[in-house]
Design a protein around this motif. Structure first.
Motif, short mmCIF file in Angstrom:
data_model
loop_
_atom_site.label_atom_id
_atom_site.label_comp_id
_atom_site.label_asym_id
_atom_site.label_seq_id
_atom_site.Cartn_x
_atom_site.Cartn_y
_atom_site.Cartn_z
N LEU A 22 -46.83 -23.48 9.20
CA LEU A 22 -45.65 -22.70 8.59
C LEU A 22 -45.72 -23.49 6.95
CD1 LEU A 22 -42.99 -21.42 9.70
CD2 LEU A 22 -41.74 -23.59 9.67
N GLY A 23 -45.01 -22.32 6.18
CA GLY A 23 -44.83 -22.60 4.78
C GLY A 23 -43.55 -23.58 4.64
N LYS A 24 -43.75 -24.50 3.75
CA LYS A 24 -42.69 -25.63 3.35
C LYS A 24 -41.23 -24.96 3.16
CE LYS A 24 -46.14 -29.24 2.23
NZ LYS A 24 -46.51 -30.05 1.19
N ARG A 25 -41.43 -23.72 2.30
CA ARG A 25 -40.21 -23.23 2.08
C ARG A 25 -39.37 -22.22 3.03
NH1 ARG A 25 -38.28 -24.52 -2.66
NH2 ARG A 25 -37.08 -22.73 -2.43
N GLU A 63 -47.89 -24.87 1.20
CA GLU A 63 -46.88 -24.68 0.09
C GLU A 63 -46.37 -23.25 0.20
OE1 GLU A 63 -45.95 -27.29 -1.83
OE2 GLU A 63 -47.27 -28.48 -0.89
N GLY A 64 -45.22 -23.17 -0.29
CA GLY A 64 -44.55 -21.79 -0.27
C GLY A 64 -43.79 -21.30 0.63
N ASP A 65 -43.42 -20.18 0.71
CA ASP A 65 -42.57 -19.47 1.34
C ASP A 65 -43.02 -18.62 2.42
OD1 ASP A 65 -43.16 -17.09 0.27
OD2 ASP A 65 -41.19 -16.88 -0.51
N HIS A 66 -42.54 -17.59 3.44
CA HIS A 66 -43.63 -16.94 4.42
C HIS A 66 -44.50 -16.11 3.94
CE1 HIS A 66 -43.54 -15.48 8.35
NE2 HIS A 66 -43.58 -14.05 7.89
N PHE A 67 -44.40 -15.49 2.79
CA PHE A 67 -45.35 -14.53 2.10
C PHE A 67 -46.28 -15.17 1.25
CE2 PHE A 67 -41.13 -12.87 2.85
CZ PHE A 67 -41.26 -11.84 3.75
N THR A 68 -46.45 -16.38 1.26
CA THR A 68 -47.38 -17.00 0.17
C THR A 68 -48.72 -17.14 0.74
OG1 THR A 68 -45.67 -18.38 -0.88
CG2 THR A 68 -47.87 -18.98 -1.19
N ASP A 69 -49.88 -16.72 0.23
CA ASP A 69 -51.36 -16.81 0.48
C ASP A 69 -51.35 -16.57 2.26
OD1 ASP A 69 -51.72 -17.46 -2.02
OD2 ASP A 69 -51.37 -19.64 -1.68
N SER A 70 -50.97 -15.45 2.52
CA SER A 70 -51.05 -15.23 3.99
C SER A 70 -52.53 -15.30 4.65
CB SER A 70 -50.12 -14.00 4.89
OG SER A 70 -50.61 -12.98 4.04
N GLU A 71 -53.22 -14.45 3.75
CA GLU A 71 -54.69 -14.52 4.11
C GLU A 71 -55.55 -15.81 4.38
OE1 GLU A 71 -53.63 -10.64 4.05
OE2 GLU A 71 -53.30 -12.12 2.22
#
Length: 213
Positions: free
Chosen positions: A149-152, A190-198
């Motif tokens: 999960l993303g921290k944000r 790090e980041g939200d749901h859309f950060t660095d998904s790959e």
């Protein structure tokens, strides 16, 4: 990476192989937002895992991944798709994975059948109504379980999304009870749901590959 696009059971599927001998079969739904970067994702997986693999991924609409559409999609998964996999790679362990709703679908599939040796649920939509109640009486049958999960992702006032962090922590505790602490992992990115998904998906699949090889 080599990509083969075929039709299996009336659905468009992508079969991805790298230069190294495959050690695992990776299976995942392919949502529209993932298609352009599919080969890049596979390159990241190979780099992170340090091992070869073959990926069978099948195109879906997100609405198929939960509630009304999920039964028909699971029938496709366990019949024509797995027939195709077994015809080529019957000797290899199978990892089921996905991102967002695809991650939730991966967890759900692992409660239905023992054919999945490992599951990689990356930023899964654990906030979906009814999921926790379902999982309490339908534990995973996988041997290894990766969760991230993303921290944000929980840093919002919007319901039900603000609940995802606590739901993720509870989900991981259930995994520990099911398979033991050494056979499951919870990764906070790090980041939200859309950060660095790959990259997030790559790390999840790579963890499973390493656990199985």
């Amino acid at each position: 990476m080599k990509e083969e696009i075929v039709e299996i059971g009336g659905r468009t599927c992508h079969i991805i192989t790298g230069k190294n001998t495959p050690k695992c079969v990776l299976v995942k739904p392919l949502c529209t937002f993932e298609r352009k970067l599919l080969l890049y994702e596979c390159e990241l997986i190979e780099r992170e895992a340090g091992e070869g693999f073959v990926m069978f991924t099948f195109e879906v609409d997100e609405g198929e991944l939960w509630k009304d559409g999920v039964g028909q999609l699971y029938e496709f998964l366990t019949n024509p798709l797995f027939d195709a996999i077994k015809a080529r790679y019957a000797h290899l362990p199978i990892v089921m994975g996905g991102y967002s709703l695809g991650g939730l679908f991966a967890l759900w599939c692992a409660t239905k059948s023992e054919i999945f040796d490992a599951v990689a649920a990356c930023s899964p939509s654990l906030w979906m109504e009814g999921w926790e109640e379902y999982y309490e009486s339908h534990p995973s049958k996988a041997k290894y379980i990766y969760l991230s999960l993303g921290k944000r992702e929980e840093k919002t006032n919007k319901m039900p999304f603000k609940l995802v962090g606590d739901k993720c922590r509870r989900q991981h505790q259930r995994h520990i009870a099911e398979v033991g602490e050494r056979r499951c992992h919870l990764q906070w990115h790090e980041g939200d749901h859309f950060t660095d998904s790959e990259m997030r998906k790559a790390k999840g699949f790579a963890w499973c590959i390493k656990a199985l090889t």
